[in-house]
Design an enzyme around this catalytic site. Structure first.
Site, PDB file in Angstrom:
ATOM      1  N   GLY A 246       0.783  -1.233   0.000  1.00  0.00           N
ATOM      2  CA  GLY A 246       0.000   0.000   0.000  1.00  0.00           C
ATOM      3  C   GLY A 246       0.810   1.275   0.000  1.00  0.00           C
ATOM      4  O   GLY A 246       0.250   2.362   0.113  1.00  0.00           O
ATOM      5  N   PRO A 289       4.836  -4.922  -1.115  1.00  0.00           N
ATOM      6  CA  PRO A 289       4.619  -3.812  -2.044  1.00  0.00           C
ATOM      7  C   PRO A 289       4.310  -4.300  -3.454  1.00  0.00           C
ATOM      8  O   PRO A 289       4.951  -5.222  -3.958  1.00  0.00           O
ATOM      9  CB  PRO A 289       5.965  -3.078  -2.021  1.00  0.00           C
ATOM     10  CG  PRO A 289       6.966  -4.120  -1.641  1.00  0.00           C
ATOM     11  CD  PRO A 289       6.258  -5.105  -0.767  1.00  0.00           C
ATOM     12  N   ARG A 291       2.328  -1.775  -6.083  1.00  0.00           N
ATOM     13  CA  ARG A 291       2.377  -0.515  -6.802  1.00  0.00           C
ATOM     14  C   ARG A 291       3.734   0.184  -6.661  1.00  0.00           C
ATOM     15  O   ARG A 291       4.270   0.714  -7.625  1.00  0.00           O
ATOM     16  CB  ARG A 291       1.275   0.394  -6.230  1.00  0.00           C
ATOM     17  CG  ARG A 291       1.016   1.663  -7.003  1.00  0.00           C
ATOM     18  CD  ARG A 291       0.067   2.580  -6.218  1.00  0.00           C
ATOM     19  NE  ARG A 291      -1.045   1.862  -5.642  1.00  0.00           N
ATOM     20  CZ  ARG A 291      -2.204   1.644  -6.246  1.00  0.00           C
ATOM     21  NH1 ARG A 291      -2.399   2.110  -7.451  1.00  0.00           N
ATOM     22  NH2 ARG A 291      -3.155   0.969  -5.638  1.00  0.00           N
ATOM     23  N   TYR A 332     -11.738   4.245 -10.481  1.00  0.00           N
ATOM     24  CA  TYR A 332     -11.453   4.956  -9.224  1.00  0.00           C
ATOM     25  C   TYR A 332     -11.290   6.465  -9.410  1.00  0.00           C
ATOM     26  O   TYR A 332     -10.751   7.119  -8.522  1.00  0.00           O
ATOM     27  CB  TYR A 332     -10.124   4.497  -8.605  1.00  0.00           C
ATOM     28  CG  TYR A 332      -9.838   3.045  -8.500  1.00  0.00           C
ATOM     29  CD1 TYR A 332     -10.656   2.201  -7.738  1.00  0.00           C
ATOM     30  CD2 TYR A 332      -8.698   2.503  -9.094  1.00  0.00           C
ATOM     31  CE1 TYR A 332     -10.336   0.861  -7.602  1.00  0.00           C
ATOM     32  CE2 TYR A 332      -8.380   1.159  -8.951  1.00  0.00           C
ATOM     33  CZ  TYR A 332      -9.209   0.341  -8.212  1.00  0.00           C
ATOM     34  OH  TYR A 332      -8.884  -0.969  -8.060  1.00  0.00           O
ATOM     35  N   CYS A 359     -16.346   2.324 -26.260  1.00  0.00           N
ATOM     36  CA  CYS A 359     -17.678   2.874 -26.423  1.00  0.00           C
ATOM     37  C   CYS A 359     -18.328   3.168 -25.073  1.00  0.00           C
ATOM     38  O   CYS A 359     -19.337   2.567 -24.730  1.00  0.00           O
ATOM     39  CB  CYS A 359     -18.486   1.844 -27.186  1.00  0.00           C
ATOM     40  SG  CYS A 359     -19.665   2.605 -28.251  1.00  0.00           S
TER      41      CYS A 359
HETATM   42  C1  LIG Z   1      -3.138  -5.410  -3.134  1.00  0.00           C
HETATM   43  C2  LIG Z   1      -2.395  -5.959  -2.000  1.00  0.00           C
HETATM   44  C3  LIG Z   1      -1.047  -5.642  -1.838  1.00  0.00           C
HETATM   45  C4  LIG Z   1      -0.312  -4.678  -2.729  1.00  0.00           C
HETATM   46  O1  LIG Z   1      -0.827  -3.404  -2.623  1.00  0.00           O
HETATM   47  P1  LIG Z   1      -0.063  -2.163  -3.317  1.00  0.00           P
HETATM   48  O2  LIG Z   1      -0.965  -1.018  -3.040  1.00  0.00           O
HETATM   49  O3  LIG Z   1       0.028  -2.491  -4.762  1.00  0.00           O
HETATM   50  O4  LIG Z   1       1.267  -2.064  -2.684  1.00  0.00           O
HETATM   51  C5  LIG Z   1      -0.366  -6.252  -0.806  1.00  0.00           C
HETATM   52  N1  LIG Z   1      -0.977  -7.124   0.022  1.00  0.00           N
HETATM   53  C6  LIG Z   1      -2.286  -7.445  -0.107  1.00  0.00           C
HETATM   54  C7  LIG Z   1      -2.885  -8.414   0.825  1.00  0.00           C
HETATM   55  C8  LIG Z   1      -3.037  -6.869  -1.114  1.00  0.00           C
HETATM   56  O5  LIG Z   1      -4.320  -7.180  -1.225  1.00  0.00           O
END
Ligand SMILES: *Cc1c(COP(=O)(O)O)cnc(C)c1O
Length: 432
Positions: A246, A289, A291, A332, A359
């Site tokens: 996250g 991680p 993203r 989003y 479309c």
């Molecule tokens: C989606 C997710 C991640 C990765 O989240 P990012 O925002 O891409 O870093 C890590 N752990 C779990 C359990 C997730 O669902």
């Protein structure tokens, strides 16, 4: 700009030394172009930070962000672990030759087949999410006379409020076991009774695109409070604390991500503090991680086609992709930044909105962005499309999926081929 891309003498955007206009010509558009040097840099920022602090850790790349054989191989080269959420992601990891003992299996509705595939391949651990799954796993382990390490996924009841995190009483989430209502403890007791299952520790994932550290700090406090209680009552010694992913990245100038090292420092400091206060051994720290490993390392290249000027309302330019290769703006209201790649050093003279080709009125990639004078045939590069772009892409309007190219130190290599029209109808059967 907080992305790794540069402009060459011809005023063209480059990715790790390769001209994007050359790439577009060679591979066609839409095209995902990843800077592999930047991927490695992100991975190393996490791995090296833990190492510097002398902490045992696993940095598990959340492969849902972008999963392909080549990407998993880069994760392997960088000594990352790997999160998979499905048989498809596990299959990809196995095809890539990823070490099975560093694969972690996730999912809020793992099927018998998925769990059996995980057990048969002896993945490193399964993150247990619900009671149903425990029964399935117990059956499978007894059938295969096997054992499995698990983490227990808990929801610590932490909610994001614009820029703050607050502690809520109960968590309304499809994932994991709630701590506050006692289900987490119930789940722990149940798992503890299953001989073939070893509970290595707890897991939580508090959200995505997180720019502050207080949410993580609160989660760590909550988890230690819980583990302390389980230690007293059941003699539980946590070996691993998995704090999820996250970590935020920059999509536009409004996003102000912390250096990845800072997140690691805060996590380690808080775990140290809590472990010593609660008189528990310092556990291994795992993070996940997705993203923040790949997000800012790719651009999507599109060819600009039609232009629509609505006097005193808005000017639209349309590109040869859209929500089929990037659903995030539609899903989003995600914001992106872009540059006209073949005019990257020209002054910005007009404001346009970038429309996708499908479309749907909602298929807009960017609202109101400054560009130089554009004409059809120009190349638009949208930044920070490395995560949840290709992996969420669809065949809407029967557009074939885009190609993916890796670039490293001036060399480009195709890693996912562009789909053909034959590919699109491959599974269609006629009904005459
Ligand atoms: C989606 C997710 C991640 C990765 O989240 P990012 O925002 O891409 O870093 C890590 N752990 C779990 C359990 C997730 O669902």
């Amino acid at each position: 700009m907080n992305h790794p891309f540069m402009i060459n003498d011809q005023g063209h955007l480059t990715v790790d030394g390769v001209d994007t206009t050359y790439l577009a010509e060679k591979y066609g558009t839409p095209l995902f172009v990843y800077d592999v040097t930047a991927i490695r840099k992100n991975a190393r920022a996490f791995v090296d930070s833990f190492a510097k602090l002398g902490v045992k850790a696993q940095v598990a790349y959340a492969s849902k962000a972008f999963s392909s054989i080549a990407m998993v191989q880069v994760a392997k080269q960088e000594k990352l672990s790997l999160d998979v959420v499905s048989q498809g992601e596990l299959h990809t990891a196995l095809q890539a030759g990823f070490p099975v003992d560093k694969i972690h299996m996730h999912g809020n509705n793992k099927s018998y087949q998925e769990l059996e595939m995980a057990v048969e391949n002896q993945v490193g651990c399964i993150v247990v999410d619900n009671f149903f799954e425990m029964d399935l796993l117990q059956d499978i382990l007894s059938k295969h006379q096997s054992t499995m390490d698990v983490l227990l996924r808990v929801t610590p009841g932490i909610e994001a409020h614009t820029h703050d995190y607050i502690l809520t009483g109960n968590e309304d989430s499809k994932f994991g076991f709630d701590i506050a209502n006692g289900q987490a403890e119930q789940a722990f007791k149940r798992l503890n009774e299953i001989e073939s299952i070893h509970v290595k520790g707890l897991h939580c994932h508090i959200g995505s695109q997180i720019f502050e550290t207080d949410g993580f700090v609160m989660a760590i406090e909550r988890l230690f409070e819980t583990m302390h209680h389980w230690h007293k009552n059941y003699g539980f010694i946590p070996e691993v604390l998995n704090l999820g992913g996250g970590f935020g990245i920059r999509y536009t100038e409004d996003d102000k991500p912390l250096p990845l090292e800072n997140y690691v420092q805060v996590l380690v400091d808080e775990v140290r503090k809590q472990a010593s206060e609660r008189e528990l051994p310092f556990p291994e720290i795992w993070i996940e991680p997705g993203r923040s490993i790949v997000g800012n390392t790719a651009v999507t290249l599109y060819q600009i086609g039609s232009k629509k000027e609505i006097p005193s309302v808005r000017n639209y330019i349309s590109v040869d992709g859209g929500m089929m290769d990037n659903i995030r703006p539609a899903l989003y209201q995600a914001k992106y930044d872009a540059v006209v790649a073949n005019k990257a050093n020209q002054s910005l003279t007009e404001t346009v909105s970038v429309a996708g080709k499908s479309c749907e009125s909602g298929d807009m990639l960017i609202w109101d962005i400054e560009v130089p004078q554009v004409e059809h045939g120009d190349l638009l590069a949208v930044f920070s499309t490395g995560a949840y772009g290709y992996s969420m892409s669809s065949h809407y309007n029967r557009f074939p999926k885009a190609a993916v190219v890796f670039v490293e130190n001036g060399k480009d290599q195709l890693v996912i081929e562009r789909e053909s029209y034959q590919d699109l109808t491959r599974f269609d059967l006629s009904y005459e």
